[in-house]
Design an enzyme around this catalytic site. Structure first.
Site, mmCIF file in Angstrom:
data_model
loop_
_atom_site.group_PDB
_atom_site.id
_atom_site.type_symbol
_atom_site.label_atom_id
_atom_site.label_comp_id
_atom_site.label_asym_id
_atom_site.label_seq_id
_atom_site.Cartn_x
_atom_site.Cartn_y
_atom_site.Cartn_z
ATOM 1 N N SER A 139 0.856 -1.192 0.000
ATOM 2 C CA SER A 139 0.000 0.000 0.000
ATOM 3 C C SER A 139 0.881 1.227 0.000
ATOM 4 C CB SER A 139 -0.850 -0.018 1.274
ATOM 5 O OG SER A 139 -1.518 1.204 1.455
ATOM 6 N N TYR A 152 -2.121 -0.495 10.660
ATOM 7 C CA TYR A 152 -2.096 -0.803 9.229
ATOM 8 C C TYR A 152 -0.782 -0.348 8.594
ATOM 9 C CZ TYR A 152 -3.825 -1.058 4.391
ATOM 10 O OH TYR A 152 -3.992 -1.373 3.060
HETATM 11 N N1 LIG Z 1 -8.560 -0.738 -1.309
HETATM 12 C C1 LIG Z 1 -7.531 0.033 -1.107
HETATM 13 O O1 LIG Z 1 -7.627 1.268 -1.221
HETATM 14 C C2 LIG Z 1 -6.193 -0.561 -0.782
HETATM 15 C C3 LIG Z 1 -5.074 0.266 -0.860
HETATM 16 C C4 LIG Z 1 -3.826 -0.258 -0.593
HETATM 17 C C5 LIG Z 1 -3.691 -1.597 -0.288
HETATM 18 N N2 LIG Z 1 -4.798 -2.398 -0.200
HETATM 19 C C6 LIG Z 1 -4.573 -3.806 0.129
HETATM 20 O O2 LIG Z 1 -5.234 -4.625 -0.804
HETATM 21 C C7 LIG Z 1 -5.461 -5.917 -0.236
HETATM 22 C C8 LIG Z 1 -6.873 -6.368 -0.557
HETATM 23 O O3 LIG Z 1 -7.800 -5.505 0.080
HETATM 24 P P1 LIG Z 1 -9.065 -4.905 -0.672
HETATM 25 O O4 LIG Z 1 -8.854 -3.456 -0.793
HETATM 26 O O5 LIG Z 1 -9.367 -5.695 -1.882
HETATM 27 O O6 LIG Z 1 -10.191 -5.073 0.454
HETATM 28 P P2 LIG Z 1 -11.282 -6.212 0.724
HETATM 29 O O7 LIG Z 1 -12.301 -6.189 -0.341
HETATM 30 O O8 LIG Z 1 -11.706 -5.967 2.137
HETATM 31 O O9 LIG Z 1 -10.472 -7.561 0.605
HETATM 32 C C9 LIG Z 1 -9.709 -8.101 1.639
HETATM 33 C C10 LIG Z 1 -9.674 -9.594 1.446
HETATM 34 O O10 LIG Z 1 -8.801 -10.152 2.416
HETATM 35 C C11 LIG Z 1 -9.475 -11.254 2.991
HETATM 36 N N3 LIG Z 1 -8.964 -11.581 4.303
HETATM 37 C C12 LIG Z 1 -8.925 -10.831 5.427
HETATM 38 N N4 LIG Z 1 -8.386 -11.525 6.432
HETATM 39 C C13 LIG Z 1 -8.055 -12.745 5.923
HETATM 40 C C14 LIG Z 1 -7.449 -13.899 6.461
HETATM 41 N N5 LIG Z 1 -7.088 -13.983 7.757
HETATM 42 N N6 LIG Z 1 -7.247 -14.966 5.653
HETATM 43 C C15 LIG Z 1 -7.607 -14.926 4.353
HETATM 44 N N7 LIG Z 1 -8.214 -13.864 3.798
HETATM 45 C C16 LIG Z 1 -8.426 -12.786 4.576
HETATM 46 C C17 LIG Z 1 -10.934 -10.826 3.028
HETATM 47 O O11 LIG Z 1 -11.752 -11.965 3.226
HETATM 48 P P3 LIG Z 1 -13.240 -11.905 3.836
HETATM 49 O O12 LIG Z 1 -14.140 -11.708 2.658
HETATM 50 O O13 LIG Z 1 -13.405 -13.236 4.490
HETATM 51 O O14 LIG Z 1 -13.283 -10.770 4.800
HETATM 52 C C18 LIG Z 1 -11.047 -10.220 1.646
HETATM 53 O O15 LIG Z 1 -11.202 -11.209 0.662
HETATM 54 C C19 LIG Z 1 -5.170 -5.762 1.264
HETATM 55 O O16 LIG Z 1 -3.912 -6.331 1.540
HETATM 56 C C20 LIG Z 1 -5.133 -4.267 1.469
HETATM 57 O O17 LIG Z 1 -4.324 -3.882 2.538
HETATM 58 C C21 LIG Z 1 -6.045 -1.907 -0.435
#
Ligand SMILES: NC(=O)c1ccc[n+]([C@@H]2O[C@H](COP(=O)([O-])OP(=O)(O)OC[C@H]3O[C@@H](n4cnc5c(N)ncnc54)[C@H](OP(=O)(O)O)[C@@H]3O)[C@@H](O)[C@H]2O)c1
Length: 282
Positions: A139, A152
């Protein structure tokens, strides 16, 4: 030989979109998620049977050792694994004084130790086959600190350090490591995937006004969040690279400008920009 890719946290957001994009590009995708009931989402998104055939759902909570061990056995069934996308993540915010150590540990269990454990499970295979690409979803928070988000931010900085070392370790074995560093994109992480330790509406808190302004800053920024499909496309492009020349792939509105400012400005001016942006918020 079919190209196998593994994605963690495939139930929503970047993980879901990356799974679909990889399958479209011909990969056989091992889409892992902690709750496989959510696999229904693939049937809702994909109408083409040939595409669905390329997506195999597997249960994996990256914080559970028994899941990691079972997953490693599953991986052994494949002759070859081309790509691992460590995407699963959660976001815990709040002010450091008010955050329970347990919350810091939970944050690290998923975003850091979960990545390390999943990576360890596939490294023997990639090392033996003499090739493979590991893409860790970091991120902008792994490069820039932000108040009210220390669990985070700390977890993503740790992920950056781990990935930098891992890349150097695996280089002689032909295994490549990359970091994707998104700014803010429209996924669940800023709503259902986000927890604020200490609460947001605690009037008695010495941080109440600061928190209010912080939440207002986050809220007003939401309409500028990017399309998560762009991140999925970048991950796929890296997955398909023969040679992954760079460690870091930042993406998102204003991200490169922020990084440049952070590098060039005197530190006190840089942090004034951040703090003023928040404190001026109504
Ligand atoms: N969106 C942004 O702006 C942004 C920016 C920078 C980085 N990121 C990074 O992108 C990645 C994906 O996040 P996202 O933005 O796509 O959000 P998201 O839609 O909330 O996706 C997060 C995913 O991680 C899964 N997860 C959480 N804890 C877990 C565990 N213990 N074991 C396996 N799966 C788990 C969630 O599963 P459940 O469905 O079971 O909850 C969900 O599928 C993350 O690493 C986040 O830090 C996001």
């Amino acid at each position: 030989m079919r190209h196998v890719a593994i994605v963690t946290g495939a139930s929503s957001g970047f993980g879901l979109l990356t799974t679909l994009e990889l399958a479209k590009r011909g990969f056989h995708v091992l889409a892992t998620m902690r709750d496989i009931q959510k696999a229904i989402i693939f049937k809702e998104h994909v109408k083409e049977l040939s595409l669905l055939d390329r997506i195999e759902v597997y249960p994996l909570d990256v914080t559970k050792q028994e899941d990691i061990e079972a997953f490693q056995k599953k991986v052994e069934e494949f002759d070859h694994v081309r790509v691992l996308v460590n995407n699963a993540g959660i976001a815990i915010g709040g002010f450091s004084e008010q955050i329970e150590m347990e919350d810091y540990r939970r944050q690290f269990e998923t975003n850091v130790f979960g990545v390390m454990a999943t990576t360890q499970a596939i490294l023997p295979k990639m090392r033996e086959q003499g090739e493979g690409t590991i893409i860790n979803v970091s991120s902008i928070s792994g490069l820039v600190g932000f108040p009210g988000l220390s669990p985070y931010v700390a977890s993503k900085y740790a992920l950056e350090g781990y990935s930098e070392s891992l890349r150097l370790e695996m280089m002689p074995f032909g295994v490549q490591v990359a970091l994707v560093e998104p700014g803010s994109f429209s996924t669940n992480i800023w709503s259902s995937g986000m927890e604020i330790a200490g609460g947001v509406n605690n009037d008695q808190s010495p941080y109440a006004t600061y928190m209010e302004k912080l939440m207002a800053t986050m809220e007003s920024g939401k309409n500028k969040h990017g399309d998560p499909q762009l991140v999925a496309k970048l991950i796929c492009e890296i997955a398909m690279m023969k040679e992954v020349k760079k460690l870091r792939y930042p993406i998102g509105r204003g991200v490169r400008a922020q990084l440049m400012l952070k590098r060039l400005l005197p530190w006190h001016r840089w942090e004034r920009i951040i703090i003023n942006t928040i404190l001026q918020e109504k």
